[in-house]
Motif scaffolding. Structure first.
Motif, PDB file in Angstrom:
ATOM      1  N   ASN A   1     -33.740  -0.090 -19.821  1.00 44.54           N
ATOM      2  CA  ASN A   1     -34.645   1.014 -20.168  1.00 44.54           C
ATOM      3  C   ASN A   1     -34.112   2.360 -19.676  1.00 44.54           C
ATOM      4  O   ASN A   1     -34.339   3.391 -20.307  1.00 44.54           O
ATOM      5  CB  ASN A   1     -36.046   0.746 -19.606  1.00 44.54           C
ATOM      6  CG  ASN A   1     -36.710  -0.418 -20.334  1.00 44.54           C
ATOM      7  OD1 ASN A   1     -36.210  -0.860 -21.372  1.00 44.54           O
ATOM      8  ND2 ASN A   1     -37.803  -0.908 -19.799  1.00 44.54           N
ATOM      9  N   GLU A   2     -33.390   2.336 -18.565  1.00 43.78           N
ATOM     10  CA  GLU A   2     -32.770   3.587 -18.096  1.00 43.78           C
ATOM     11  C   GLU A   2     -31.788   4.128 -19.137  1.00 43.78           C
ATOM     12  O   GLU A   2     -31.757   5.322 -19.425  1.00 43.78           O
ATOM     13  CB  GLU A   2     -31.999   3.335 -16.793  1.00 43.78           C
ATOM     14  CG  GLU A   2     -32.817   3.592 -15.550  1.00 43.78           C
ATOM     15  CD  GLU A   2     -31.925   3.577 -14.319  1.00 43.78           C
ATOM     16  OE1 GLU A   2     -30.924   4.308 -14.274  1.00 43.78           O
ATOM     17  OE2 GLU A   2     -32.232   2.804 -13.397  1.00 43.78           O
ATOM     18  N   ILE A   3     -30.966   3.212 -19.669  1.00 43.92           N
ATOM     19  CA  ILE A   3     -29.982   3.640 -20.683  1.00 43.92           C
ATOM     20  C   ILE A   3     -30.728   4.241 -21.882  1.00 43.92           C
ATOM     21  O   ILE A   3     -30.395   5.330 -22.374  1.00 43.92           O
ATOM     22  CB  ILE A   3     -29.104   2.445 -21.143  1.00 43.92           C
ATOM     23  CG1 ILE A   3     -28.246   1.935 -19.979  1.00 43.92           C
ATOM     24  CG2 ILE A   3     -28.234   2.832 -22.339  1.00 43.92           C
ATOM     25  CD1 ILE A   3     -27.433   0.682 -20.293  1.00 43.92           C
TER      26      ILE A   3
ATOM     27  N   VAL B   1     -27.431   3.935  -6.805  1.00 42.46           N
ATOM     28  CA  VAL B   1     -27.911   2.569  -6.571  1.00 42.46           C
ATOM     29  C   VAL B   1     -29.435   2.594  -6.496  1.00 42.46           C
ATOM     30  O   VAL B   1     -30.010   3.438  -5.809  1.00 42.46           O
ATOM     31  CB  VAL B   1     -27.322   1.995  -5.252  1.00 42.46           C
ATOM     32  CG1 VAL B   1     -27.936   0.639  -4.926  1.00 42.46           C
ATOM     33  CG2 VAL B   1     -25.806   1.864  -5.359  1.00 42.46           C
ATOM     34  N   CYS B   2     -30.056   1.675  -7.239  1.00 45.06           N
ATOM     35  CA  CYS B   2     -31.518   1.590  -7.187  1.00 45.06           C
ATOM     36  C   CYS B   2     -31.936   1.114  -5.805  1.00 45.06           C
ATOM     37  O   CYS B   2     -31.516   0.048  -5.349  1.00 45.06           O
ATOM     38  CB  CYS B   2     -32.033   0.611  -8.244  1.00 45.06           C
ATOM     39  SG  CYS B   2     -31.815   1.261  -9.887  1.00 45.06           S
ATOM     40  N   GLY B   3     -32.765   1.902  -5.176  1.00 44.85           N
ATOM     41  CA  GLY B   3     -33.158   1.605  -3.793  1.00 44.85           C
ATOM     42  C   GLY B   3     -34.397   0.727  -3.708  1.00 44.85           C
ATOM     43  O   GLY B   3     -34.841   0.176  -4.720  1.00 44.85           O
TER      44      GLY B   3
ATOM     45  N   THR C   1     -34.288  -5.318 -17.782  1.00 42.70           N
ATOM     46  CA  THR C   1     -35.379  -4.381 -18.092  1.00 42.70           C
ATOM     47  C   THR C   1     -35.128  -2.992 -17.511  1.00 42.70           C
ATOM     48  O   THR C   1     -34.983  -2.020 -18.252  1.00 42.70           O
ATOM     49  CB  THR C   1     -36.717  -4.939 -17.547  1.00 42.70           C
ATOM     50  OG1 THR C   1     -36.874  -6.267 -18.019  1.00 42.70           O
ATOM     51  CG2 THR C   1     -37.877  -4.090 -18.006  1.00 42.70           C
ATOM     52  N   HIS C   2     -35.057  -2.908 -16.181  1.00 46.50           N
ATOM     53  CA  HIS C   2     -35.000  -1.580 -15.551  1.00 46.50           C
ATOM     54  C   HIS C   2     -33.770  -0.792 -16.022  1.00 46.50           C
ATOM     55  O   HIS C   2     -33.894   0.349 -16.471  1.00 46.50           O
ATOM     56  CB  HIS C   2     -35.009  -1.754 -14.037  1.00 46.50           C
ATOM     57  CG  HIS C   2     -35.027  -0.465 -13.279  1.00 46.50           C
ATOM     58  ND1 HIS C   2     -35.955   0.514 -13.512  1.00 46.50           N
ATOM     59  CD2 HIS C   2     -34.215   0.018 -12.293  1.00 46.50           C
ATOM     60  CE1 HIS C   2     -35.724   1.536 -12.706  1.00 46.50           C
ATOM     61  NE2 HIS C   2     -34.670   1.261 -11.964  1.00 46.50           N
ATOM     62  N   HIS C   3     -32.621  -1.397 -15.955  1.00 47.70           N
ATOM     63  CA  HIS C   3     -31.408  -0.665 -16.328  1.00 47.70           C
ATOM     64  C   HIS C   3     -31.271  -0.510 -17.845  1.00 47.70           C
ATOM     65  O   HIS C   3     -30.763   0.499 -18.335  1.00 47.70           O
ATOM     66  CB  HIS C   3     -30.178  -1.339 -15.713  1.00 47.70           C
ATOM     67  CG  HIS C   3     -30.145  -1.194 -14.219  1.00 47.70           C
ATOM     68  ND1 HIS C   3     -29.347  -1.944 -13.404  1.00 47.70           N
ATOM     69  CD2 HIS C   3     -30.832  -0.344 -13.404  1.00 47.70           C
ATOM     70  CE1 HIS C   3     -29.540  -1.582 -12.141  1.00 47.70           C
ATOM     71  NE2 HIS C   3     -30.437  -0.622 -12.116  1.00 47.70           N
TER      72      HIS C   3
ATOM     73  N   GLU D   1     -38.016   7.200 -13.168  1.00 43.10           N
ATOM     74  CA  GLU D   1     -37.600   7.891 -11.941  1.00 43.10           C
ATOM     75  C   GLU D   1     -36.074   7.850 -11.760  1.00 43.10           C
ATOM     76  O   GLU D   1     -35.456   8.839 -11.391  1.00 43.10           O
ATOM     77  CB  GLU D   1     -38.296   7.308 -10.705  1.00 43.10           C
ATOM     78  CG  GLU D   1     -37.873   5.896 -10.382  1.00 43.10           C
ATOM     79  CD  GLU D   1     -38.392   5.396  -9.039  1.00 43.10           C
ATOM     80  OE1 GLU D   1     -37.689   5.609  -8.044  1.00 43.10           O
ATOM     81  OE2 GLU D   1     -39.465   4.783  -8.997  1.00 43.10           O
ATOM     82  N   CYS D   2     -35.471   6.683 -12.053  1.00 45.93           N
ATOM     83  CA  CYS D   2     -34.025   6.580 -11.819  1.00 45.93           C
ATOM     84  C   CYS D   2     -33.243   7.405 -12.833  1.00 45.93           C
ATOM     85  O   CYS D   2     -32.223   7.997 -12.500  1.00 45.93           O
ATOM     86  CB  CYS D   2     -33.578   5.119 -11.841  1.00 45.93           C
ATOM     87  SG  CYS D   2     -34.137   4.263 -10.364  1.00 45.93           S
ATOM     88  N   SER D   3     -33.747   7.477 -14.081  1.00 46.14           N
ATOM     89  CA  SER D   3     -33.066   8.315 -15.078  1.00 46.14           C
ATOM     90  C   SER D   3     -33.147   9.778 -14.657  1.00 46.14           C
ATOM     91  O   SER D   3     -32.157  10.511 -14.729  1.00 46.14           O
ATOM     92  CB  SER D   3     -33.718   8.148 -16.452  1.00 46.14           C
ATOM     93  OG  SER D   3     -33.500   6.850 -16.930  1.00 46.14           O
TER      94      SER D   3
HETATM   95 ZN    ZN Z   1     -33.639   2.184 -10.484  1.00 50.39          ZN
END
Ligand code: ZN
Ligand code: AMP
Length: 498
Positions: free
Chosen positions: A254-256, A30-32, A250-252, A225-227
């Motif tokens: 881009n993570e993928i 989970v993104c904190g 955007t954030h998720h 950072e999350c990836s």
């Molecule tokens: Zn995140």
């Protein structure tokens, strides 16, 4: 029970049966919070929702590795990899070091999470603690041809990625539409494509938070950072990744892209997104300035609040709405939830003292099956994409029965012992373990003083009317708690027994 859980997957836009990749361990990321300021109630809604999800998975018997990060670097004021670093800006404002800002708001976040009775994650990694991992990942992405360097900054090449994979799957958008909705590049832009985003950003010389990389001194972009941390602790493909809906586009997304560009694997099986907490229909956010801090809510010190509400009443307020629906804040809604929460807790106290003697022959078949039906409906709610609203409605139906037994409107003997034990276990487990609610004996800090005051007044009254039986009883009972009553010239006083 484990194989009846269905989860709504943002990626497929359908409810899917939950089948963990590895039965031995469910991975949940989970993104904190971004710890440059206090968390507001909207942020809390997301973290409380995932606490419910984590608790239910644990209840079903899954072993879960729950990773929730702390974002303590890489957030710029602008949303296009530009502007001042939020941590450095806040540090100047508060005349602190950036890492003092990080520490201060991380501790504050932990306090709030504890007040809301959320379970701590198994791992809470920070972006600044994983700079090497982020650099390594960026190096791989460059080698694979999906990123490029301009002047010490590394950008992700979205168009190149899209030619091999599909960018924007999470929101089901086509690249052309996304490009059309983004500002055009101008002569000053270093990026090649409008949707390209920074993986690593060259630091300005005066910046405090900067690290040495193969591309010079800089700091990581937010998404990487999350990836890097999710793959480090949960592997290149893991079960559940969550966050608020505002992170989807955007954030998720881009993570993928980053993960696929790095190791050619789809990082996540089930994407879960919580809906927003709103105030008068407007999303609660730091930038909109409509955010309540949890402390303001508890104390009632906020112009929009008529009174304070306890953390458990607020937690209950959130659980009454399914996590994928919006939840609008209002005094009326909170007051209603506070009342309902007290009913649920009174039920908890009642059921804990209710006992069933051995079976008699007089039990009521229909009543027994209705109670068992309600118990299984509590599970059905949670199995249907963690729908706590349905579960709570069924707990209230059980509560009606519990109260009827308690007040002898229905004889307990009409229930067989097994059904009674199932009802008792279900109610307690759902309220305490799954919804994470508890009695708040000490929420009113002066409660004990006030009760002692009332007791001493009763003592005085009894003395005046020479009711020595009551006087002696109060003296004896209060002594058992280590307190002695003194009759002095000034009146009645109390002290701790020495
Ligand atoms: Zn995140
Ligand atoms: P932030 O600290 O801004 O990165 O946000 C932390 C988490 O809170 C993210 O998962 C956000 O999606 C979530 N969030 C932000 N605003 C709200 C809101 N109004 N309601 C629910 N969740 C939110």
């Amino acid at each position: 029970m484990q194989n009846q859980l269905f989860i709504y997957n943002t990626l497929s836009r359908t409810k899917e049966k939950f089948e963990p990749i590895n039965k031995g361990m469910v991975g949940l990321y989970v993104c904190g919070p971004t710890v440059y300021s206090d968390v507001h109630l909207g942020n809390c809604r997301t973290f409380i929702s995932f606490d419910l999800i984590y608790r239910y998975l644990l209840h079903l018997g899954f072993k879960v590795r729950y990773v929730r990060n702390i974002t303590d670097a890489g957030h710029l004021e602008g949303d296009r990899d530009e502007g001042e670093d939020k941590f450095e800006k806040k540090a100047k404002l508060e005349q602190l070091e950036p890492m003092e800002i990080v520490q201060k708001y991380t501790l504050g976040f932990h306090d709030v999470m504890r007040e809301f009775n959320t379970l701590p994650p198994s791992i809470e990694p920070t972006a600044t603690g994983h700079i090497c991992e982020q650099i390594e990942m960026i190096k791989h992405i460059i080698v694979n041809g999906f990123a490029y360097e301009v002047n010490g900054t590394i950008y992700f090449d979205v168009e190149k990625y899209n030619s091999q994979y599909k960018y924007g799957q999470l929101t089901n958008r086509q690249l052309e539409d996304l490009v059309a909705g983004t500002r055009e590049l101008n002569g000053q832009d270093e990026k090649r494509g409008r949707l390209d985003f920074a993986l690593w950003i060259k630091a300005k010389p005066e910046q405090i938070m900067q690290w040495l990389s193969p591309w010079g001194w800089g700091f990581p972009g937010w998404h990487i950072e999350c990836s890097a941390m999710s793959s480090k602790y949960l592997g290149n493909t893991f079960d559940i990744h969550g966050g608020g809906m505002d992170l989807q586009a955007t954030h998720h997304t881009n993570e993928i892209a980053q993960s696929q560009a790095c190791n050619h694997k789809t990082p996540v099986k089930y994407w879960m997104h919580t809906n927003m907490l709103t105030v008068n229909g407007v999303r609660m956010s730091k930038s909109a300035g409509n955010g309540f801090l949890p402390d303001q809510l508890f104390s009632g010190k906020h112009p929009l609040l008529e009174k304070g509400y306890s953390p458990m009443a607020v937690r209950f307020f959130m659980m009454q709405t399914h996590y994928r629906s919006t939840l609008d804040f209002s005094n009326e809604a909170l007051k209603a939830s506070e009342k309902a929460f007290k009913k649920i807790i009174n039920g908890l106290i009642t059921i804990k003292i209710l006992t069933h003697n051995e079976d008699t022959a007089s039990f009521d078949e229909e009543l027994n099956s209705d109670i068992l039906r309600l118990c299984s409906l509590c599970y059905a709610g949670m199995n249907d994409d963690f729908n706590s609203a349905i579960t709570i409605a069924n707990l209230f139906n059980l509560l009606k029965y519990i109260n009827s037994f308690h007040h002898n409107i229905l004889p307990l003997a009409s229930l067989n012992k097994n059904s009674f034990e199932t009802m008792k276990r279900t109610y307690i487990v759902f309220v305490e373990d799954i919804l994470g609610l508890k009695e708040e004996k000490f929420f009113k800090p002066n409660l004990i003083d006030d009760v002692l005051e009332i007791l001493l007044q009763t003592y005085k009254n009894a003395k005046e009317i020479k009711d020595y039986k009551t006087v002696d009883l109060i003296r004896a009972k209060i002594k058992e708690e280590g307190i002695i009553i003194k009759d002095t010239k000034n009146g009645v006083e109390w002290a701790y027994e020495e």
